[in-house]
Write an enzyme that holds these catalytic residues in place. Structure first.
Site, PDB file in Angstrom:
ATOM      1  N   ASP A  73     -58.771   5.775   3.153  1.00 22.91           N
ATOM      2  CA  ASP A  73     -57.633   6.675   2.969  1.00 22.91           C
ATOM      3  C   ASP A  73     -57.913   7.940   3.756  1.00 22.91           C
ATOM      4  O   ASP A  73     -59.087   8.313   3.950  1.00 22.91           O
ATOM      5  CB  ASP A  73     -57.419   7.004   1.491  1.00 22.91           C
ATOM      6  CG  ASP A  73     -56.127   7.779   1.266  1.00 22.91           C
ATOM      7  OD1 ASP A  73     -55.077   7.131   1.060  1.00 22.91           O
ATOM      8  OD2 ASP A  73     -56.152   9.034   1.325  1.00 22.91           O
ATOM      9  N   ARG A  80     -51.139  -3.413  -0.907  1.00 22.32           N
ATOM     10  CA  ARG A  80     -50.353  -3.813  -2.070  1.00 22.32           C
ATOM     11  C   ARG A  80     -49.438  -4.999  -1.856  1.00 22.32           C
ATOM     12  O   ARG A  80     -48.916  -5.561  -2.813  1.00 22.32           O
ATOM     13  CB  ARG A  80     -49.533  -2.611  -2.554  1.00 22.32           C
ATOM     14  CG  ARG A  80     -50.390  -1.485  -3.107  1.00 22.32           C
ATOM     15  CD  ARG A  80     -49.576  -0.238  -3.348  1.00 22.32           C
ATOM     16  NE  ARG A  80     -49.118   0.361  -2.091  1.00 22.32           N
ATOM     17  CZ  ARG A  80     -48.301   1.398  -2.018  1.00 22.32           C
ATOM     18  NH1 ARG A  80     -47.831   1.943  -3.133  1.00 22.32           N
ATOM     19  NH2 ARG A  80     -47.947   1.896  -0.850  1.00 22.32           N
ATOM     20  N   TYR A  87     -51.519  18.307   3.568  1.00 21.82           N
ATOM     21  CA  TYR A  87     -51.901  17.979   2.186  1.00 21.82           C
ATOM     22  C   TYR A  87     -52.704  19.116   1.557  1.00 21.82           C
ATOM     23  O   TYR A  87     -52.487  19.477   0.394  1.00 21.82           O
ATOM     24  CB  TYR A  87     -52.728  16.695   2.160  1.00 21.82           C
ATOM     25  CG  TYR A  87     -51.898  15.431   2.202  1.00 21.82           C
ATOM     26  CD1 TYR A  87     -51.030  15.109   1.159  1.00 21.82           C
ATOM     27  CD2 TYR A  87     -51.989  14.552   3.272  1.00 21.82           C
ATOM     28  CE1 TYR A  87     -50.266  13.946   1.192  1.00 21.82           C
ATOM     29  CE2 TYR A  87     -51.236  13.396   3.322  1.00 21.82           C
ATOM     30  CZ  TYR A  87     -50.371  13.093   2.282  1.00 21.82           C
ATOM     31  OH  TYR A  87     -49.615  11.955   2.320  1.00 21.82           O
TER      32      TYR A  87
END
Length: 357
Positions: A89, A44, A164
């Site tokens: 990812d 980003r 997660y």
């Protein structure tokens, strides 16, 4: 560092990569300059990344080989870094085996049905190369383009993946994760063991396709005490590293807030231990012990300061690393999204210039 020299003569692409500053530093050999790459260097902070990712969900972008190639190459072109890191990812292998999860903008990975019981383990089947053909294709495209620049493979470590899956998404306290770890250690062990197998298989795919090194991200391991890490987490991470050991590529281990765990993270099987900005590199070397290179460790927020201040902080990192057996310059965590890309380019030039042999 050793003074080993390789035979002179015409280099093949493979020997050129092997002789790169990055891989030589990982092997604790002499280098022409301190190599530099940045965690989250592809992402980003780059306008060209935002342009090619426009309208493409994160997980989908990880499954398009041409797009993965372009995103991975962008920081190499712009910054002149010494290594590329495969754009992916940590939840990609979990998605590939059929888990219902997504990456929500501004939130992160979110799991539709968290893993909480032994029956839930049945959803964690082994990963095969056929599950991730886009990874094999993308790595092949990349190595053809990168030339002498090494490609680093990428995966999340079992503890971070487990957190997660159990929490259902990001967490600050990991209360459900630790509740399973402490309350049902047999279930916990079986969970991270399955995740170690999936992670090891994911890294093998990348190495067999051409990756020259691998990094295991245990982003949340800093939430653990040394004893909990040693007992409940280190065995699974060690299985991942053992799985890829026969390939002979450097294995990097990184976590955030892991100053108290650095020695154990090296013992798990790492050739290179990543260090965040909280521990000076000379102190980190003492904790890790001999026989391993270090990676790090400029605070990512330093890049928001004026160039002179960035150079002063970078110089301090280089001075702390002066006596190390091997050093790969990096940030102490990933590039922040609002970082000025020019600051990264200047930092690469500064480190290369100051350490030219």
């Amino acid at each position: 560092m050793s003074t080993e020299r390789r035979p002179s003569g015409r280099q093949t692409p493979q020997t050129a990569v092997s002789d790169s500053a990055f891989l030589r530093a990982c092997r604790r050999e002499d280098v022409p300059h301190t190599p530099v790459w940045f965690m989250r260097q592809a992402g980003r902070s780059l306008p060209e990344y935002l342009k090619v990712r426009e309208g493409v969900p994160m997980l989908e972008s990880c499954m398009r080989p041409e797009l993965v190639k372009e995103i991975t190459l962008q920081p190499v072109r712009r910054h002149g870094v010494d290594a590329a890191i495969y754009f992916s990812d940590i939840v990609v292998p979990l998605k590939a085996i059929g888990l219902d999860l997504d990456i929500r903008p501004g939130v992160g990975p979110v799991v539709a049905e968290p893993v909480r019981t032994r029956a839930d383990l049945d959803r964690l089947r082994p990963l095969t190369p056929d599950d991730v053909p886009y990874v094999t294709e993308a790595v092949g495209l990349l190595t053809a383009e990168l030339g002498a620049t090494p490609l680093i493979g990428f995966a999340g470590a079992p503890f971070t993946l487990a957190s997660y899956l159990i929490e259902g998404g990001p967490s600050r306290t990991y209360e459900r994760t630790k509740a399973m770890m402490y309350g049902d250690p047999a279930l916990w062990s079986d969970l991270v063991d399955r995740l170690a197998a999936i992670t090891g298989a994911f890294l093998r795919v990348q190495i067999e396709a051409g990756a020259s090194a691998v990094q295991l991200f245990d982003s949340w391991a800093g939430a653990l005490s040394p004893e909990d890490y040693r007992r409940h987490v280190m065995p699974a991470s060690a299985k991942v590293f053992a799985e890829v050991a026969p390939y002979g590529v450097p294995r990097i281990h990184f976590g955030v807030g892991t100053g108290e765990l650095l020695g154990l993270m090296g013992e798990a099987g790492a050739d290179v231990v990543g260090v965040d900005w909280r521990v000076p590199l000379d102190e980190a070397a003492r904790r890790v012990g001999p026989g391993r290179a270090l990676q790090g460790n400029l605070d990512p927020t330093v890049l928001f300061a004026p160039p002179a201040a960035v150079e002063a902080k970078a110089q301090a990192v280089l001075e702390e690393a002066a006596g190390l057996e091997g050093h790969v310059f990096n940030l102490g965590h990933g590039v922040l999204p609002t970082t000025d890309p020019d600051a990264l380019t200047r930092l690469v030039e500064f480190v290369h210039g100051r350490t030219q042999r």
